[in-house]
Design a protein around this motif. Structure first.
Motif, PDB file in Angstrom:
ATOM      1  N   GLN A 176       0.840  -1.180   0.000  1.00  0.00           N
ATOM      2  CA  GLN A 176       0.000   0.000   0.000  1.00  0.00           C
ATOM      3  C   GLN A 176       0.878   1.233   0.000  1.00  0.00           C
ATOM      4  N   SER A 177       0.371   2.348  -0.479  1.00  0.00           N
ATOM      5  CA  SER A 177       1.156   3.566  -0.558  1.00  0.00           C
ATOM      6  C   SER A 177       1.287   4.198   0.815  1.00  0.00           C
ATOM      7  N   SER A 178       2.190   5.206   0.906  1.00  0.00           N
ATOM      8  CA  SER A 178       2.428   5.876   2.174  1.00  0.00           C
ATOM      9  C   SER A 178       1.303   6.835   2.543  1.00  0.00           C
ATOM     10  N   GLY A 179       0.268   6.992   1.679  1.00  0.00           N
ATOM     11  CA  GLY A 179      -0.827   7.900   1.980  1.00  0.00           C
ATOM     12  C   GLY A 179      -1.986   7.232   2.687  1.00  0.00           C
ATOM     13  N   ASP A 180      -1.825   6.005   3.134  1.00  0.00           N
ATOM     14  CA  ASP A 180      -2.914   5.302   3.810  1.00  0.00           C
ATOM     15  C   ASP A 180      -3.269   5.988   5.117  1.00  0.00           C
ATOM     16  N   ASP A 181      -4.498   5.772   5.547  1.00  0.00           N
ATOM     17  CA  ASP A 181      -4.963   6.361   6.803  1.00  0.00           C
ATOM     18  C   ASP A 181      -4.137   5.905   7.994  1.00  0.00           C
ATOM     19  N   LEU A 182      -3.527   4.732   7.871  1.00  0.00           N
ATOM     20  CA  LEU A 182      -2.725   4.213   8.982  1.00  0.00           C
ATOM     21  C   LEU A 182      -1.691   5.228   9.430  1.00  0.00           C
ATOM     22  N   PHE A 183      -1.041   5.899   8.492  1.00  0.00           N
ATOM     23  CA  PHE A 183       0.056   6.796   8.847  1.00  0.00           C
ATOM     24  C   PHE A 183      -0.431   8.152   9.362  1.00  0.00           C
ATOM     25  N   SER A 184      -1.745   8.369   9.291  1.00  0.00           N
ATOM     26  CA  SER A 184      -2.330   9.563   9.894  1.00  0.00           C
ATOM     27  C   SER A 184      -2.823   9.301  11.317  1.00  0.00           C
ATOM     28  N   LYS A 185      -2.777   8.022  11.717  1.00  0.00           N
ATOM     29  CA  LYS A 185      -3.196   7.664  13.068  1.00  0.00           C
ATOM     30  C   LYS A 185      -2.295   8.341  14.091  1.00  0.00           C
ATOM     31  N   ARG A 186      -2.892   8.830  15.183  1.00  0.00           N
ATOM     32  CA  ARG A 186      -2.127   9.561  16.192  1.00  0.00           C
ATOM     33  C   ARG A 186      -1.623   8.579  17.257  1.00  0.00           C
ATOM     34  N   VAL A 187      -0.363   8.739  17.604  1.00  0.00           N
ATOM     35  CA  VAL A 187       0.278   7.828  18.548  1.00  0.00           C
ATOM     36  C   VAL A 187       1.058   8.627  19.575  1.00  0.00           C
ATOM     37  N   THR A 188       1.414   7.957  20.665  1.00  0.00           N
ATOM     38  CA  THR A 188       2.237   8.559  21.717  1.00  0.00           C
ATOM     39  C   THR A 188       3.336   7.582  22.105  1.00  0.00           C
ATOM     40  N   ILE A 189       4.552   8.090  22.224  1.00  0.00           N
ATOM     41  CA  ILE A 189       5.688   7.279  22.668  1.00  0.00           C
ATOM     42  C   ILE A 189       6.211   7.895  23.952  1.00  0.00           C
ATOM     43  N   PRO A 190       6.386   7.097  25.018  1.00  0.00           N
ATOM     44  CA  PRO A 190       6.908   7.647  26.283  1.00  0.00           C
ATOM     45  C   PRO A 190       8.243   8.357  26.070  1.00  0.00           C
ATOM     46  N   ASP A 239       0.529  -6.540   4.312  1.00  0.00           N
ATOM     47  CA  ASP A 239      -0.256  -7.246   5.329  1.00  0.00           C
ATOM     48  C   ASP A 239      -0.117  -6.519   6.674  1.00  0.00           C
ATOM     49  N   ASN A 240       0.440  -7.188   7.689  1.00  0.00           N
ATOM     50  CA  ASN A 240       0.571  -6.539   8.998  1.00  0.00           C
ATOM     51  C   ASN A 240       2.001  -6.067   9.265  1.00  0.00           C
ATOM     52  N   HIS A 241       2.760  -5.805   8.196  1.00  0.00           N
ATOM     53  CA  HIS A 241       4.123  -5.316   8.322  1.00  0.00           C
ATOM     54  C   HIS A 241       4.262  -3.962   7.624  1.00  0.00           C
ATOM     55  N   ILE A 242       5.098  -3.114   8.195  1.00  0.00           N
ATOM     56  CA  ILE A 242       5.418  -1.828   7.593  1.00  0.00           C
ATOM     57  C   ILE A 242       6.886  -1.849   7.197  1.00  0.00           C
ATOM     58  N   LEU A 243       7.146  -1.758   5.900  1.00  0.00           N
ATOM     59  CA  LEU A 243       8.519  -1.746   5.400  1.00  0.00           C
ATOM     60  C   LEU A 243       9.063  -0.321   5.442  1.00  0.00           C
ATOM     61  N   ILE A 244      10.203  -0.137   6.105  1.00  0.00           N
ATOM     62  CA  ILE A 244      10.902   1.144   6.152  1.00  0.00           C
ATOM     63  C   ILE A 244      11.995   1.108   5.089  1.00  0.00           C
ATOM     64  N   HIS A 245      11.952   2.030   4.141  1.00  0.00           N
ATOM     65  CA  HIS A 245      12.906   1.978   3.036  1.00  0.00           C
ATOM     66  C   HIS A 245      13.098   3.366   2.445  1.00  0.00           C
ATOM     67  N   ARG A 246      13.968   3.442   1.458  1.00  0.00           N
ATOM     68  CA  ARG A 246      14.178   4.665   0.708  1.00  0.00           C
ATOM     69  C   ARG A 246      13.859   4.410  -0.756  1.00  0.00           C
ATOM     70  N   LYS A 247      13.855   5.469  -1.546  1.00  0.00           N
ATOM     71  CA  LYS A 247      13.708   5.279  -2.975  1.00  0.00           C
ATOM     72  C   LYS A 247      14.884   4.452  -3.481  1.00  0.00           C
ATOM     73  N   LYS A 248      14.624   3.600  -4.457  1.00  0.00           N
ATOM     74  CA  LYS A 248      15.641   2.679  -4.940  1.00  0.00           C
ATOM     75  C   LYS A 248      16.928   3.383  -5.326  1.00  0.00           C
ATOM     76  N   GLU A 249      16.812   4.513  -6.004  1.00  0.00           N
ATOM     77  CA  GLU A 249      18.017   5.148  -6.523  1.00  0.00           C
ATOM     78  C   GLU A 249      18.851   5.812  -5.445  1.00  0.00           C
ATOM     79  N   THR A 250      18.325   5.921  -4.200  1.00  0.00           N
ATOM     80  CA  THR A 250      19.093   6.561  -3.141  1.00  0.00           C
ATOM     81  C   THR A 250      19.852   5.555  -2.282  1.00  0.00           C
ATOM     82  N   ILE A 251      19.610   4.262  -2.519  1.00  0.00           N
ATOM     83  CA  ILE A 251      20.292   3.243  -1.723  1.00  0.00           C
ATOM     84  C   ILE A 251      21.673   2.970  -2.310  1.00  0.00           C
ATOM     85  N   THR A 295       5.871   1.474   3.472  1.00  0.00           N
ATOM     86  CA  THR A 295       4.932   0.714   2.658  1.00  0.00           C
ATOM     87  C   THR A 295       4.379  -0.443   3.482  1.00  0.00           C
ATOM     88  N   VAL A 296       3.079  -0.668   3.382  1.00  0.00           N
ATOM     89  CA  VAL A 296       2.409  -1.701   4.174  1.00  0.00           C
ATOM     90  C   VAL A 296       2.279  -2.987   3.359  1.00  0.00           C
TER      91      VAL A 296
END
Length: 494
Positions: free
Chosen positions: A3-17, A79-91, A76-77
């Motif tokens: 899924q793209s990075s514009g999903d509602d998941l990434f707009s969810k509000r969270v708190t980290i101690p 299933d139940n995993h979120i992949l943290i990555h960069r654009k291919k050409e920047t790696i 990028t989502v």
């Protein structure tokens, strides 16, 4: 699906101690709060970097950028995993990569302990229902090629004493990632603990072989490697792809056969190397260590009197629960016999694997069993000789999966006080099982199994295993392969 990075998941509000912690622990806290797991390559994410999160009721995307210290990461989502990555050409491409045929999906990664963050070797990686798989090397790296026509959805990772993890195939196909396995602690309430006699359990396990192991011959596509290391420097190293005719477990007198498909070998001897060692019969040893097919003499009834048998623990192997049955020599036994642990399935009594070694107190008496030719100028003695065997289930029965042998020796000049070391190893992993149209090979195709494999003739293949699964070599192995002046399939994620 990704899924793209514009999903509602990434707009969810969270708190980290707000507390002093590491990037790794902060990501785990965030994962627990949102119900998703993070996947990434630690070349991009510094797990050990110390941070103090300042994320109170903020969007998930912003919290992630704050933890990672970089706003250029993409998410990028799968299933139940979120992949943290960069654009291919920047790696940055840290290693070269040979092209992979378009008919295959290449999966790469590294497996680590979730608590210590140390690599885990010999993790089984694969698609059990397809009989396809491999293992991680000693640095925790793996690679697996999956035919696109088979199109599996998930890949499984399992190891003795750890919880099995499953991932979407497309997640690992997108980027190499680090995978963290958690130790599996079994609650007493989860299993019925029987008052078992370990010695009788062993007898029962061997009696159940016809029920638990293949009654028909199969073909095993296998990756084999062996090497000799002198004082941390490779003297020789060999790899091969074999097709093995694995005979029925119900016909103990029928022999296995080996046909070589491809191989590469190198020697790295220097003028200063006044002593060299070769491994004899490593291929044969790999197959005879199948203790279900070839029950070792020291576990025969007449030898059981020399051992103390104990139920050491209850552990998990994949999705199975097993007894860990220890066998150790009784006091006063001076023969260089084996001792170790057998893993026996609690429910069906299948032998799932074993770890064993020559008894340390008697190993000095084993020299003649392992040294074929001696140089009179040197004194050579074994320090440790250990083996590991694993089985995996396919189509309801078990098959040999992985064999590893490590033989360590000390040597010195007869008039010298200083010791040097040799480490000989061999390893066989079965990457694919075939059950259809299995017939014995023609004698002219057979690989000599008792010889020194390094001395056997071989032909270099320019394509070099493009379509086949191998264990990715450790970084130290690449130095040993530098003498091959031809194309070498290197692993990008190393």
């Amino acid at each position: 699906m990704g899924q793209s990075s514009g999903d509602d998941l990434f707009s969810k509000r969270v708190t980290i101690p707000s507390q002093r912690t590491t990037v790794y622990k902060a990501l785990n806290q965030l994962a627990d709060s949102i119900g998703f797991q993070f996947a990434y390559d630690s070349r991009l994410v510094d797990n050990d970097r110390r941070i103090r999160p300042q994320a109170q009721n903020v969007e998930l995307r912003r919290a992630l950028h704050h933890i990672l210290g970089d706003s250029l990461f993409l998410f990028t989502v799968y299933d139940n995993h979120i992949l943290i990555h960069r654009k291919k050409e920047t790696i940055e491409e840290l290693e070269t990569q040979q092209p992979v045929p378009l008919s295959y999906t290449m999966l790469r990664g590294r497996v680590l302990d979730s608590q210590t963050l140390k690599p885990i070797s010999y993790v089984t990686v694969g698609i059990p229902e397809m009989g396809l798989g491999s293992i991680t090397n000693q640095e925790g790296f793996f690679q697996l090629k999956i035919p696109l026509k088979q199109d599996p959805r998930t890949i499984s990772l399992m190891h003795l004493g750890y919880k099995t993890r499953k991932f979407p195939v497309e997640l690992l196909a997108a980027e190499p990632i680090d995978i963290f396995l958690e130790a599996d602690v079994i609650s007493i309430q989860e299993v019925i603990i029987r008052n078992v006699d370990p010695k009788q359990l062993l007898r029962d396990a061997f009696a159940r072989i016809p029920d638990n192991y293949s009654a028909k011959p199969v073909y095993l596509t296998s990756f084999y490697r062996e090497g000799v290391v002198k004082n941390d420097k490779y003297q020789n190293y060999s790899e091969a792809i074999f097709k093995i005719y694995k005979s029925s477990y119900t016909r103990p007198n029928e022999t296995d056969q080996v046909k070589q498909l491809k191989s590469r070998k190198t020697q790295n001897l220097e003028p200063a190397d006044t002593l060299s060692i070769k491994l004899r019969g490593g291929i044969n040893s790999s197959l005879t260590l199948d203790l279900v097919k070839h029950p070792p003499f020291y576990l025969e009834e007449e030898f059981l009197q020399y051992y103390n048998f104990t139920r050491n623990d209850i552990i998990t192997i994949g999705d199975r629960v097993a007894y860990a049955i220890g066998f150790n020599l009784k006091e006063g036994v001076t023969e260089p016999l084996m001792e170790g642990v057998l893993y026996i399935d609690i429910d069906n009594l299948a032998i799932l694997g074993a770890d064993f070694k020559v008894s340390p107190q008697n190993i000095g008496r084993a020299t003649d069993q392992y040294v074929y030719k001696r140089n009179r100028r040197f004194r050579l003695r074994p320090v440790s000789i250990s083996y590991s065997v694993r089985y995996k289930s396919y189509d309801g029965v078990h098959h040999l999966s992985h064999v590893r042998g490590d033989l360590k020796f000390r040597y010195r000049y007869r008039r010298s006080l200083f010791n040097n070391s040799f480490h000989l190893f061999f390893e066989l992993v079965n990457t694919q099982i075939e059950t259809d149209n299995v017939v014995r090979f023609d004698r002219r195709e057979l690989e000599p199994m008792h010889n020194v494999f390094l001395d056997n003739s071989w032909v270099y293949d320019q394509v070099f295993w493009n379509d086949l699964n191998i264990i990715p070599p450790e970084k130290s192995v690449f130095d040993a392969l530098n003498d091959i002046n031809a194309k070498i399939e290197e692993v990008r994620y190393q």
